[in-house]
Design a protein around this motif. Sequence first.
Motif, PDB file in Angstrom:
ATOM      1  N   GLY B 270      -6.078  10.201 -14.885  1.00 21.98           N
ATOM      2  CA  GLY B 270      -4.825   9.451 -15.033  1.00 21.98           C
ATOM      3  C   GLY B 270      -3.847   9.764 -13.909  1.00 21.98           C
ATOM      4  O   GLY B 270      -3.201   8.854 -13.360  1.00 21.98           O
ATOM      5  N   HIS B 271      -3.745  11.063 -13.556  1.00 21.83           N
ATOM      6  CA  HIS B 271      -2.861  11.429 -12.439  1.00 21.83           C
ATOM      7  C   HIS B 271      -3.298  10.698 -11.166  1.00 21.83           C
ATOM      8  O   HIS B 271      -2.476  10.241 -10.374  1.00 21.83           O
ATOM      9  CB  HIS B 271      -2.915  12.941 -12.186  1.00 21.83           C
ATOM     10  CG  HIS B 271      -2.309  13.750 -13.296  1.00 21.83           C
ATOM     11  ND1 HIS B 271      -2.666  15.055 -13.541  1.00 21.83           N
ATOM     12  CD2 HIS B 271      -1.384  13.445 -14.222  1.00 21.83           C
ATOM     13  CE1 HIS B 271      -1.985  15.503 -14.578  1.00 21.83           C
ATOM     14  NE2 HIS B 271      -1.192  14.550 -15.013  1.00 21.83           N
ATOM     15  N   SER B 272      -4.597  10.594 -10.982  1.00 21.59           N
ATOM     16  CA  SER B 272      -5.104  10.007  -9.737  1.00 21.59           C
ATOM     17  C   SER B 272      -4.910   8.491  -9.711  1.00 21.59           C
ATOM     18  O   SER B 272      -4.524   7.936  -8.678  1.00 21.59           O
ATOM     19  CB  SER B 272      -6.592  10.352  -9.575  1.00 21.59           C
ATOM     20  OG  SER B 272      -6.738  11.752  -9.644  1.00 21.59           O
ATOM     21  N   VAL B 273      -5.172   7.831 -10.837  1.00 27.77           N
ATOM     22  CA  VAL B 273      -4.910   6.389 -10.892  1.00 27.77           C
ATOM     23  C   VAL B 273      -3.418   6.147 -10.641  1.00 27.77           C
ATOM     24  O   VAL B 273      -3.027   5.241  -9.905  1.00 27.77           O
ATOM     25  CB  VAL B 273      -5.322   5.797 -12.268  1.00 27.77           C
ATOM     26  CG1 VAL B 273      -4.942   4.321 -12.361  1.00 27.77           C
ATOM     27  CG2 VAL B 273      -6.817   5.971 -12.503  1.00 27.77           C
ATOM     28  N   LEU B 288      -7.910   5.367 -20.418  1.00 29.76           N
ATOM     29  CA  LEU B 288      -8.916   6.386 -20.059  1.00 29.76           C
ATOM     30  C   LEU B 288      -9.300   7.314 -21.206  1.00 29.76           C
ATOM     31  O   LEU B 288     -10.339   7.977 -21.144  1.00 29.76           O
ATOM     32  CB  LEU B 288      -8.394   7.219 -18.875  1.00 29.76           C
ATOM     33  CG  LEU B 288      -8.207   6.431 -17.573  1.00 29.76           C
ATOM     34  CD1 LEU B 288      -7.441   7.264 -16.552  1.00 29.76           C
ATOM     35  CD2 LEU B 288      -9.566   6.019 -17.002  1.00 29.76           C
ATOM     36  N   LEU B 289      -8.466   7.381 -22.252  1.00 34.77           N
ATOM     37  CA  LEU B 289      -8.708   8.389 -23.303  1.00 34.77           C
ATOM     38  C   LEU B 289     -10.105   8.267 -23.918  1.00 34.77           C
ATOM     39  O   LEU B 289     -10.846   9.260 -24.024  1.00 34.77           O
ATOM     40  CB  LEU B 289      -7.634   8.268 -24.398  1.00 34.77           C
ATOM     41  CG  LEU B 289      -7.789   9.220 -25.589  1.00 34.77           C
ATOM     42  CD1 LEU B 289      -7.823  10.679 -25.144  1.00 34.77           C
ATOM     43  CD2 LEU B 289      -6.652   9.015 -26.593  1.00 34.77           C
ATOM     44  N   SER B 290     -10.491   7.063 -24.287  1.00 38.14           N
ATOM     45  CA  SER B 290     -11.798   6.922 -24.947  1.00 38.14           C
ATOM     46  C   SER B 290     -12.935   7.275 -23.985  1.00 38.14           C
ATOM     47  O   SER B 290     -13.978   7.804 -24.414  1.00 38.14           O
ATOM     48  CB  SER B 290     -11.967   5.500 -25.481  1.00 38.14           C
ATOM     49  OG  SER B 290     -11.765   4.576 -24.442  1.00 38.14           O
ATOM     50  N   HIS B 348      -0.208  -4.930 -23.115  1.00 39.34           N
ATOM     51  CA  HIS B 348      -0.845  -3.609 -23.163  1.00 39.34           C
ATOM     52  C   HIS B 348      -2.315  -3.776 -22.745  1.00 39.34           C
ATOM     53  O   HIS B 348      -3.146  -4.252 -23.507  1.00 39.34           O
ATOM     54  CB  HIS B 348      -0.750  -3.023 -24.579  1.00 39.34           C
ATOM     55  CG  HIS B 348      -1.383  -1.682 -24.715  1.00 39.34           C
ATOM     56  ND1 HIS B 348      -0.745  -0.516 -24.360  1.00 39.34           N
ATOM     57  CD2 HIS B 348      -2.612  -1.303 -25.161  1.00 39.34           C
ATOM     58  CE1 HIS B 348      -1.540   0.506 -24.588  1.00 39.34           C
ATOM     59  NE2 HIS B 348      -2.688   0.061 -25.073  1.00 39.34           N
ATOM     60  N   ALA B 349      -2.602  -3.392 -21.528  1.00 40.79           N
ATOM     61  CA  ALA B 349      -3.955  -3.613 -21.002  1.00 40.79           C
ATOM     62  C   ALA B 349      -4.954  -2.645 -21.637  1.00 40.79           C
ATOM     63  O   ALA B 349      -4.602  -1.511 -21.967  1.00 40.79           O
ATOM     64  CB  ALA B 349      -3.951  -3.434 -19.489  1.00 40.79           C
ATOM     65  N   THR B 350      -6.186  -3.100 -21.794  1.00 38.74           N
ATOM     66  CA  THR B 350      -7.219  -2.245 -22.381  1.00 38.74           C
ATOM     67  C   THR B 350      -8.268  -1.815 -21.349  1.00 38.74           C
ATOM     68  O   THR B 350      -9.194  -1.103 -21.680  1.00 38.74           O
ATOM     69  CB  THR B 350      -7.934  -2.977 -23.532  1.00 38.74           C
ATOM     70  OG1 THR B 350      -8.457  -4.208 -23.035  1.00 38.74           O
ATOM     71  CG2 THR B 350      -6.982  -3.273 -24.682  1.00 38.74           C
ATOM     72  N   CYS B 351      -8.145  -2.320 -20.124  1.00 41.98           N
ATOM     73  CA  CYS B 351      -9.048  -1.858 -19.058  1.00 41.98           C
ATOM     74  C   CYS B 351      -8.286  -1.902 -17.730  1.00 41.98           C
ATOM     75  O   CYS B 351      -7.273  -2.589 -17.605  1.00 41.98           O
ATOM     76  CB  CYS B 351     -10.310  -2.714 -18.987  1.00 41.98           C
ATOM     77  SG  CYS B 351      -9.980  -4.449 -18.745  1.00 41.98           S
ATOM     78  N   LEU B 352      -8.802  -1.170 -16.745  1.00 41.01           N
ATOM     79  CA  LEU B 352      -8.063  -1.027 -15.488  1.00 41.01           C
ATOM     80  C   LEU B 352      -7.916  -2.355 -14.748  1.00 41.01           C
ATOM     81  O   LEU B 352      -6.905  -2.611 -14.103  1.00 41.01           O
ATOM     82  CB  LEU B 352      -8.769   0.005 -14.583  1.00 41.01           C
ATOM     83  CG  LEU B 352      -8.781   1.447 -15.089  1.00 41.01           C
ATOM     84  CD1 LEU B 352      -9.587   2.335 -14.144  1.00 41.01           C
ATOM     85  CD2 LEU B 352      -7.368   2.009 -15.244  1.00 41.01           C
ATOM     86  N   LYS B 353      -8.928  -3.226 -14.866  1.00 40.56           N
ATOM     87  CA  LYS B 353      -8.849  -4.481 -14.088  1.00 40.56           C
ATOM     88  C   LYS B 353      -7.754  -5.411 -14.623  1.00 40.56           C
ATOM     89  O   LYS B 353      -7.294  -6.299 -13.912  1.00 40.56           O
ATOM     90  CB  LYS B 353     -10.202  -5.192 -14.066  1.00 40.56           C
ATOM     91  CG  LYS B 353     -10.610  -5.853 -15.346  1.00 40.56           C
ATOM     92  CD  LYS B 353     -11.932  -6.586 -15.167  1.00 40.56           C
ATOM     93  CE  LYS B 353     -12.396  -7.136 -16.515  1.00 40.56           C
ATOM     94  NZ  LYS B 353     -13.725  -7.708 -16.444  1.00 40.56           N
ATOM     95  N   VAL B 397     -17.200   6.813 -14.461  1.00 45.62           N
ATOM     96  CA  VAL B 397     -16.212   6.647 -15.533  1.00 45.62           C
ATOM     97  C   VAL B 397     -15.207   5.574 -15.150  1.00 45.62           C
ATOM     98  O   VAL B 397     -14.861   4.695 -15.967  1.00 45.62           O
ATOM     99  CB  VAL B 397     -15.503   7.987 -15.813  1.00 45.62           C
ATOM    100  CG1 VAL B 397     -14.349   7.793 -16.802  1.00 45.62           C
ATOM    101  CG2 VAL B 397     -16.483   9.020 -16.359  1.00 45.62           C
ATOM    102  N   LEU B 398     -14.749   5.606 -13.904  1.00 39.39           N
ATOM    103  CA  LEU B 398     -13.751   4.626 -13.447  1.00 39.39           C
ATOM    104  C   LEU B 398     -14.292   3.205 -13.498  1.00 39.39           C
ATOM    105  O   LEU B 398     -13.578   2.269 -13.883  1.00 39.39           O
ATOM    106  CB  LEU B 398     -13.311   4.964 -12.021  1.00 39.39           C
ATOM    107  CG  LEU B 398     -12.289   6.092 -11.889  1.00 39.39           C
ATOM    108  CD1 LEU B 398     -12.189   6.555 -10.436  1.00 39.39           C
ATOM    109  CD2 LEU B 398     -10.918   5.641 -12.392  1.00 39.39           C
TER     110      LEU B 398
END
Lengths: 403, 415
Positions: B270-273, B288-290, B348-353, B397-398
């Motif tokens: 999370g820090h890196s994103v 990222l939690l899950s 509230h997004a559920t994925c990074l994209k 993971v990402l």
Amino acid sequence: MNTDNFTFLCRSRSLFGKNALEHLPFELSGMGARKVFVLRDNASESSDSIRHLRPAFADSGMTLGLCPPPDQNSGTGTDILKDCYRTFTGKGYDSIIALGTGPITDLAKALNLAVSLGPEVFKRGIQPQDQAKSLLPFAYLPTRGGSGRESSCRACCNAQIFELPALAPDIVLTDERLMAADTKENIICSAFSALSVCCETFVFADNPMAKAYASAGISLLMEHLFPLLETENEWNARPAAVGNKYRRNLACIAHASAISGFLLANSTSIISFHLGNFIAENADTSGLTAGSAAAIFLPRVLEQFAGNTPALAQLLLPLGGQDAFSAVPPVQQAAAAIHILQNILNRFYQISFGAVPRSLGDAGIDKSAVARLQEKIQQEDIWTETGISGAGRDKIAAVLLRS
Amino acid sequence: MYIPDYYEFGCPVNIVAGHDSLEKTADILAVPGSSQPMLLTDKGVRQAGLADIVLDAVKDRLDIKCVEDGVPPDSDLKVVRQLAQLYNQKGCDSIIAVGGGSVLDTAKGINMLVSEKTDDLMQFTGAGALKRKLRPLIAVPTTAGTGSEVTIAAVIADHEKNRKMIFGSHFLLPDAALIDSRMTLTLPAHIRAATAMDAMAHAVEACVMLSKNPLSDAHAKEAIRRIMKHLLPLIAEPENKEGRLSLALAAALAGIAFSNSLVGMVHALGHSVGSVCHVPHGNCMAILLSYGLEYNFHKTEERIADILFSLAGPEIYAKTPKSQPAQKSIDCIRKLNRDLFQATKGLHATCLKDLKDREQHPMVPKEKLPEIAQTALGDGMVFYNPEDVDYEDWLMVLEAAWEGVPLDRTKVRKG
């Protein structure tokens, strides 16, 4: 949730477990300590704790000054405090370790008051301006279960009571190597006191921080008290020593007791705890400890003051665990929690061959004695500090009769 | 109950909570003899009228020397230095920090400089760098998420080096945390969701990571229970002050828990994103939690299973077969994110994209994933993760989190 404000403060940092002692120099030096005055009691002598304390500080660059256990026959409490004060100031100590429980921690707190605020504090008492003052670094290292008051912000010195947030230990360090052999009665007294404080806090405190501490304290006791006392069938050989084999369990009970002290510092109205102490001081029986009395009162206090409330039902969670809680229908959870508490008493009555009472009757307190105690509760102003009202006192009198 | 061989636990912050706890501010500052604070906040908080509520609560009782709202969302060393100079110029004797993580962390940074009479913050990195109590600091959180009001850490960016600097000391803890339900009334729904998921990540990682202990568990589980109970209803009904207070308390409980048991790969990633793509921390945590739980599944299955009770309640816990509670816990977190997506009308997004900035541009282009993975290698939090992680693992993971598909656990190496 109650809409009133609540506050919670636990100044103490807990260090628990194997080799916890080796972390103490780092913690104390982080608070600026260089020369540490160590007060210890006789229990610390029997556990040979100094043997572990010295090497823990060996390469720390800090100096340890070991005060011998106070000889209670050599003078009054004031004399002992004056001696400690002279040594502390004369040799330039800057921090305190209390190794032991009960009176030795009161002595350490009184010494900290004297060296930090000046000895005149005992004449003038704690003043509002003292609230902001820092005391010197103070670490409490239990060697037994204790009463819980050791880790609170309260000190008793020659019948004077001092309360100040800064009186709570900066560090409470529980290392199983420091645990002294103890009698089963003492262990039960500590554990039952802690259980009463934690359970009442869990049910009555509308304060999630206090509930979290209470929950952990209850779980520690539920997992570690029975193994400690059930595995050796030596109750008749009292005082039965519980030695090395069970030091981990003893440490967990000491840890729970310290947690109860944190909770005592945040609440004045733990009824079963205060009632237990009241009975131990006032009842005409020698065999009833404050802790055992508190445990007798606890289920009755919860029934009387909490009834069949969701808060009491929730108590089943730390007492029985997630599996037990989930298995019991919601309408039965409060009763199940009370049942567990009563069963603890019943079980210990059995394994102690009647030495641990289930009721005031078992402890030799008959109905006429109960009536006298009820009268005393109504007449005396002993409940002022607990903040319990007149109506509350009537309920307490009822608790007494039902117990 | 899991009891490690050794653990430490503490939080000496005076926690004052309620619907009008701000009215206690002057009394709390009076104890150390302070009456001339700097009120530190950010422009968003000030525009929302929250600083005015604080000012109203202390009027006639404190001589507020300055109200400074210049804290940016991603505060850095330069800002901290400038604000510390202002503190000194105005003759302040304490700080009231009103805001989210950035404001509270900036206040901690200022407090280091003004208490130690220096302008070099870097000398306070590393354990044991601070040796004495700092000046009075009161934290008033406005986001119900970061838990900064009860943590020993301050994260302050060094924009010149594109790094987040982490400062940690018990002396950074505020003297008091004033948790007041009025402070989160105006929080937009998607920010309420993201910040609460930040708290959820603190609590869940505290229960699963290597330094968990009985006291951190008790705090974390109470936090999880409160978030699950109050978050979704509050999105629909933010006027519910009991719910707001409970959620703010959950954030503090989670903050206390993770400060004492530490966090792992979810926070490292999370820090890196956050630092590479400037995504708000709460959004990173929610997504990222899950994935962090899935990656560590083989080492922490029992611990993940243990939080199902708090996540789903006793009924679902009782009905879940003994082989499934860990997976069920992960499913609960994913379902909560989907429910929040619906409740916030897709914000509230559920994925990074799906993360978008204000201009609706993607915040995390897929080609940035290698850079994020590379940055994560240097994050200290990964040290506390149960399973080792290398560049390839981070990337795997990402990529799953970017697509929003579950992690293929068969591809996770088992060290």
